[in-house]
Design an enzyme around this catalytic site. Structure first.
Site, PDB file in Angstrom:
ATOM      1  N   VAL A  73      34.121  44.095  45.025  1.00 41.13           N
ATOM      2  CA  VAL A  73      35.074  43.796  45.073  1.00 41.13           C
ATOM      3  C   VAL A  73      35.177  45.573  46.172  1.00 41.13           C
ATOM      4  O   VAL A  73      34.651  46.976  45.108  1.00 41.13           O
ATOM      5  CB  VAL A  73      36.329  43.438  45.084  1.00 41.13           C
ATOM      6  CG1 VAL A  73      37.429  43.402  46.033  1.00 41.13           C
ATOM      7  CG2 VAL A  73      36.554  42.207  44.680  1.00 41.13           C
ATOM      8  N   GLU A 113      32.032  36.756  40.912  1.00 42.55           N
ATOM      9  CA  GLU A 113      33.111  36.762  40.308  1.00 42.55           C
ATOM     10  C   GLU A 113      33.786  36.405  41.814  1.00 42.55           C
ATOM     11  O   GLU A 113      34.650  35.656  41.856  1.00 42.55           O
ATOM     12  CB  GLU A 113      33.773  37.483  39.864  1.00 42.55           C
ATOM     13  CG  GLU A 113      32.586  38.083  38.453  1.00 42.55           C
ATOM     14  CD  GLU A 113      33.108  38.961  38.218  1.00 42.55           C
ATOM     15  OE1 GLU A 113      33.471  39.455  36.868  1.00 42.55           O
ATOM     16  OE2 GLU A 113      33.248  40.425  39.377  1.00 42.55           O
TER      17      GLU A 113
END
Length: 506
Positions: A270, A294
């Protein structure tokens, strides 16, 4: 709030306030809560629990819990419980500033754990019994099964093992998310494990809802509260340059026949750099890509919309407010292209290796030989945690680490003689990219890696310093295989602590 979200009449009778539910959690319990990168976490019970803990502390009575989740959550969970000193132990990942401060001050015990390990280690009994699970869902079906919200995480394990369960039914979560989840109930403990029948990122191998013994559900709380939605900053020049080097590398791998034109399934951490990479993939003409990762963030929604990405597998979302609204508006489109799995499957080493994922993660620093520190500043101050980067780095087809070459206005170099903490050893690192360049470390000896990292990835302000250290280590180290000057190996970090800069005279 409409009762349509709670279709099981037995559980509708157990609806209580958040405060009443929090009263069911006792001091010293191990409490497992839902949530993964700010999505799908309980919104009201943790707040009520924090208020209860604060009252105990004001009265001079002890009250702390051991807290397990899927990954990071939000201020309404980690933050409020940390502020009242309500957490004795936290695992496996956190990103909350209040929790982080207490961890680094030594007031909160923290266990940094590979995300793929958490469910199985809980089943093994390594963390003790789970007393209470607090799980957010989007709805409860008439048969009592639970439709997950915007993350699945470790919820299956928490529901299976907890002695008692509190459910938050959050009407803010889109009802139409139902059908996007894939909850696999085929895992078993050693020595009875069998291969997981997943061979493509979009395979569905499980169920669309979570099972839970209704007799364990002691409370249901109705909520209407948003996930934590953090806006992403536009990519800066360094992020765009890192993305450009990586895209050029991937194109070259395709031209050499080492990757197919559709690449291999993408995994992305991220942040702004991964989002810049994803944008670069679209601009470079790649099509029909897949993702096995994920977290779905803004960049992957963009790729799904424009056809660059065919489908994606994840365990949760990390969307900006704008991207979240886009997701809700076009849920029918995304439901057919996104599969949300349990964390033990999204991060499973066997599947990552089978699919051959291209793994892209951030780092704090790397050393001359490719060892990577992704968790600790100056060796002892935790930032967030290893998360799933280790699951993917060790098992992917390509293990790529991305970072600007400097931090803190240039006072810290991301390339150092020796990392101050090791999360990913040189054996698990394929590629390192900074805005200075890309170093392909595959097939290279330690000394060859060192020369390439100095040349390609180190900032000019530190390049001569690192080259000088390496040259002297070649002549004066104990051995010549991985040359180090032990008296100086961590001197750059100590210099920063002493002077505020890794530069001599800083």
């Amino acid at each position: 709030m409409s009762s349509e979200r709670i279709l099981d009449s037995r559980l509708r009778e157990r609806v209580v306030s958040a405060a009443e539910a929090a009263d069911l959690i006792q001091p010293g319990e191990t409490v497992a809560m839902s949530g993964f990168t700010g999505s799908g976490y309980p919104k009201q019970v943790p707040l009520a629990l924090a208020e209860r803990i604060d009252r105990y502390h004001q009265a001079g009575q002890p009250f702390q819990i051991r807290l397990l989740t899927g990954a990071s959550t939000a201020p309404e969970l980690d933050g409020v419980l940390a502020k009242v000193d309500g957490i004795a132990l936290r695992l496996p990942f956190q990103a909350d500033p209040d929790a982080r401060k207490r961890i680094n001050d030594g007031r909160l015990e923290y266990m940094d754990t590979h995300l793929s390990h958490v469910a199985q280690h809980t089943w093994f009994g390594f963390y003790g019994d789970i007393d209470t699970a607090v799980i957010e869902v989007s709805s409860i079906r008439a048969d009592g099964s639970l439709v997950p919200a915007t993350s699945v995480g470790n919820n299956k394990t928490w529901l299976d093992l907890a002695r008692k369960v509190i459910i938050e039914v959050n009407e803010w979560q889109p009802r139409d998310v139902e059908g996007m989840h894939d909850v696999y109930y085929g895992t078993a403990l050693p020595p009875h494990r069998k291969p997981i029948p997943l061979v493509n990122p979009n395979d569905r191998i499980g169920e669309t809802a979570l099972r839970c013994d209704p007799d364990k559900i002691v409370a249901v709380v109705r909520t209407d509260a948003a996930d934590r939605n953090s806006p992403f900053n536009p990519p800066d020049a360094a992020s765009e340059q890192i993305a450009a080097y990586l895209i050029e590398f991937l194109q070259r791998e395709v031209s050499r026949g080492r990757l197919p034109a559709q690449l291999l399934p993408l995994q992305s951490g991220v942040g702004n750099i991964p989002n810049a990479v994803l944008a670069g993939l679209a601009a470079s003409g790649f099509r029909d890509l897949t993702a096995y990762t994920e977290v779905i963030q803004d960049g992957m929604l963009d790729l799904l919309r424009d056809g660059t990405l065919k489908h994606a597998s994840c365990t949760g979302f990390a969307l900006s407010p704008e991207a979240n609204e886009e997701f809700k508006r076009n849920l029918d489109f995304y439901r057919s292209r996104i599969v949300m799995r349990t964390q033990e499957i999204s991060n499973h080493p066997e599947i990552i290796r089978r699919l051959g994922c291209i793994c892209m993660n951030g780092m704090i620093e790397a050393d001359l030989y490719g060892n990577v520190n992704s968790t600790h500043v100056m060796g002892s101050r935790i930032q967030n945690g290893i998360g799933g980067s280790g699951d993917f780095a060790r098992n992917g087809y390509l293990s790529i680490f991305l970072s600007p070459s400097t931090a803190k206005q240039g006072s810290i170099s991301a390339l150092v003689p020796m990392v101050s903490h090791v999360d990913h050893t040189e054996h698990d690192v394929s590629i390192i990219v900074t805005e200075q360049g890309l170093a392909d470390l595959r097939g290279l000896s330690p000394k060859q890696r060192a020369r390439l990292l100095i040349e390609r990835c180190t900032h000019p302000d530190y390049r001569d310093l690192l080259a000088d250290y390496y040259d002297r280590a070649l002549h004066h180290s104990y051995g010549r295989h991985t040359p180090h000057l032990l008296a100086e190996a961590l001197s750059w970090h100590q210099r920063w602590l002493d002077t505020g800069s890794m530069q001599p005279g800083g």
